[in-house]
Design a protein around this motif. Structure first.
Motif, mmCIF file in Angstrom:
data_model
loop_
_atom_site.group_PDB
_atom_site.id
_atom_site.type_symbol
_atom_site.label_atom_id
_atom_site.label_comp_id
_atom_site.label_asym_id
_atom_site.label_seq_id
_atom_site.Cartn_x
_atom_site.Cartn_y
_atom_site.Cartn_z
ATOM 1 N N THR A 230 -46.085 -37.365 98.569
ATOM 2 C CA THR A 230 -46.795 -38.617 98.825
ATOM 3 C C THR A 230 -47.831 -38.407 99.917
ATOM 4 N N THR A 231 -48.986 -39.051 99.748
ATOM 5 C CA THR A 231 -50.029 -38.996 100.767
ATOM 6 C C THR A 231 -50.665 -40.379 100.881
ATOM 7 N N HIS A 232 -51.654 -40.497 101.734
ATOM 8 C CA HIS A 232 -52.243 -41.819 102.006
ATOM 9 C C HIS A 232 -53.752 -41.690 102.123
ATOM 10 N N GLN A 238 -54.312 -46.889 100.586
ATOM 11 C CA GLN A 238 -53.597 -46.751 99.316
ATOM 12 C C GLN A 238 -52.667 -45.548 99.358
ATOM 13 N N GLU A 239 -51.415 -45.773 98.958
ATOM 14 C CA GLU A 239 -50.483 -44.668 98.799
ATOM 15 C C GLU A 239 -50.831 -43.904 97.520
ATOM 16 N N TYR A 241 -50.124 -40.056 95.158
ATOM 17 C CA TYR A 241 -49.178 -38.989 94.874
ATOM 18 C C TYR A 241 -49.910 -37.765 94.353
#
Length: 510
Positions: A230-232, A238-239, A241
């Motif tokens: 997971t990243t941002h 917004q999250e 993937y």
């Protein structure tokens, strides 16, 4: 500050001495007219021409570059070998040609591992080795750290054991640059890897498949059973993937009338590390409109055998001491029949988890408790079948519970048209007759969300945009995914995935 060893400090002192004399140890420009292989080939061709005619031998003048791998200084002459990307060639220095000062400069200031540029005439020594008779040379890059060197160890019985320049597996993976610099076999592995990837592209391109690119950062992950990274995105808040599969995006393209598409690229799965797993890996996926899993089986065995022949010259290879024959047709084994033969349980007779658990208990087969039917069958495959599938084998007809994107077999809602390819007891590929009914697909997404715990990697999130694409109409199709790294392992006879990745993921260095 970096702490240098005594050997490194000697080389650093040489750099300072050279710079004080106005000699740049890392010049901006380099010149090369031939690789080592080209220079040798040109000289041998000139030799052949001379021997077949009465003319004089053509003189081959060359400027060569490479890393210094050996050096012998013998007073008025010196010999050295340099290595470039094409191979090795000997350099011959003579005091009468370059003078005492330059010969001493070479002997004193050049160390093994340095990069050198040398020019002169190609000739053959009395011992028959094609070499460069050096007329001038210069340093291109000074190596501060000595490369690992090969060693010969004499045992008590007098036996001499040769140790390669860099043998430690962890160190080779952690310092791949040094591994490549000193181990020819490592370079050959990655050249072969490139040939394998190229052959896969050639095979699909020649059958009218279109190579495409899909997003690596995705707002919803899907297409496989795996936990994502997971990243941002800061600006969009917004999250996101890192993708675990290309599948849902590639199938969107079938909706848009691109009937045969494929992608070779990186997937990312937040899972354990093993000899056959790395958190990021190279995947090949293709989707083929108007085909089913039986047609995909045939295409798969043709494609993999083609890649084997292109990369190794044969459809038969040796992997970990076993001969593997990729020649089509491959073995085909229905999952139900395979499990019935190996453990005496007919999975088609047990349509829910409780009855299948009870059947295994009756057979006194120890097994994981409290898992749903599909995952239990998957465990049975791992336990009883996988290690026995040494020659290329398609295991087909899987439980629907662990195949949320595959079509059910007509007349059997609990079994889907899916196969996995196994070689040398290892899963190589996975394929379906793809589900194209948007109503059924939505129901399966809901089932996957309801029946699985939040931390279960089999849990599959709802992808509303993918369902919207399906509602526009998706042609019947066959889909396929294969780990390219595992294919490279098989075709290069490497036991660990780390040996076929240039930069595998490793634990933090202490």
């Amino acid at each position: 500050m970096t702490e240098y060893s005594s050997l490194e400090q000697i080389r650093l002192d040489k750099i300072e001495t050279l710079r004080a004399e106005g000699i740049e140890t890392y010049p901006t420009r380099a010149k090369r007219t031939h690789t080592s292989a080209e220079a040798i080939a040109a000289f041998e061709k000139a030799e052949e021409t001379e021997s077949s005619s009465e003319g004089s031998e053509e003189e081959i003048i060359a400027t060569l570059t490479g890393r210094l791998r050996s050096a012998r200084n013998l007073g008025k002459i010196s010999f050295a070998h340099i290595e470039d990307g094409a191979g090795r060639i000997q350099l011959f220095f003579r005091i009468n040609d370059i003078g005492k000062e330059k010969l001493e400069f070479f002997a004193k200031m050049f160390d093994l591992g340095d990069f050198i540029q040398a020019e002169g005439k190609i000739f053959r020594t009395r011992r028959g080795e094609v070499s460069l008779h050096v007329s001038d040379f210069k340093m291109l890059s000074k190596a501060v750290t000595p490369l690992p060197a090969a060693k010969d160890e004499t045992l008590e019985d007098g036996t001499v054991v040769h140790h390669a320049a860099l043998e430690d597996f962890q160190l080779r993976a952690r310092q791949r640059y040094a591994d490549l610099a000193v181990n020819l076999e490592t370079r050959e592995t990655f050249r072969k890897r490139a040939a394998i990837t190229r052959s896969l592209r050639d095979f699909l391109d020649n059958r009218d498949f279109l190579e495409v690119e899909t997003p690596i950062l995705q707002p919803i992950y899907g297409g496989a059973a795996a936990e994502p990274f997971t990243t941002h995105h800061n600006q969009l808040k917004q999250e996101l993937y890192l993708r675990i599969s290309f599948e849902l995006y590639l199938k969107r393209l079938l909706v848009g009338n691109l009937e045969r598409v494929y992608e070779i690229g990186r997937d990312f799965r937040n899972e354990g590390v093993s000899y056959k797993h790395n958190p990021e890996f190279t995947q090949l996926e293709f989707y083929w409109a108007y085909a089913d899993y039986l047609q995909v089986m045939e295409l798969t065995e043709q494609m993999v055998s083609y890649a084997a022949e292109k990369a190794t010259g044969s459809m038969k290879v040796t992997y970990q001491g076993q001969e593997i024959d990729f020649t089509p047709p491959w073995n085909r084994l229905e999952m139900r029949q395979g499990l019935l033969d190996e453990c005496g349980v007919d999975i088609n007779e047990y349509r829910d988890a409780d009855s299948l658990h009870a059947a295994l208990n009756e057979k006194n087969i120890e097994h994981p408790a409290d898992i749903q039917r599909g995952k239990l069958i998957d465990w049975m495959v791992d336990e009883f079948l996988e290690s026995k599938m040494i020659q290329p084998t398609f295991l087909y007809n899987y439980p629907r519970e662990i195949s949320p994107l595959a079509k059910s077999i007509p007349g059997d809602e609990q079994t889907v048209e899916r196969f996995e390819g196994f070689v040398a007891g290892m899963e190589l590929c996975n394929a379906f007759t793809e589900l194209n009914d948007p109503i059924d697909q939505e129901k399966r997404f809901l089932d996957m969300g309801r029946d699985y715990a939040d931390d279960d990697e089999e849990r599959h999130p709802m992808d509303e945009d993918y369902l919207r694409a399906m509602r526009y109409g998706m042609p019947p199709c066959g889909g396929f995914g294969m780990g390219v790294d595992r294919l490279v392992m098989l075709l290069t006879d490497k036991h660990s995935i780390r040996e076929v990745l240039l930069f595998p993921h490793l634990r933090a260095e202490e």
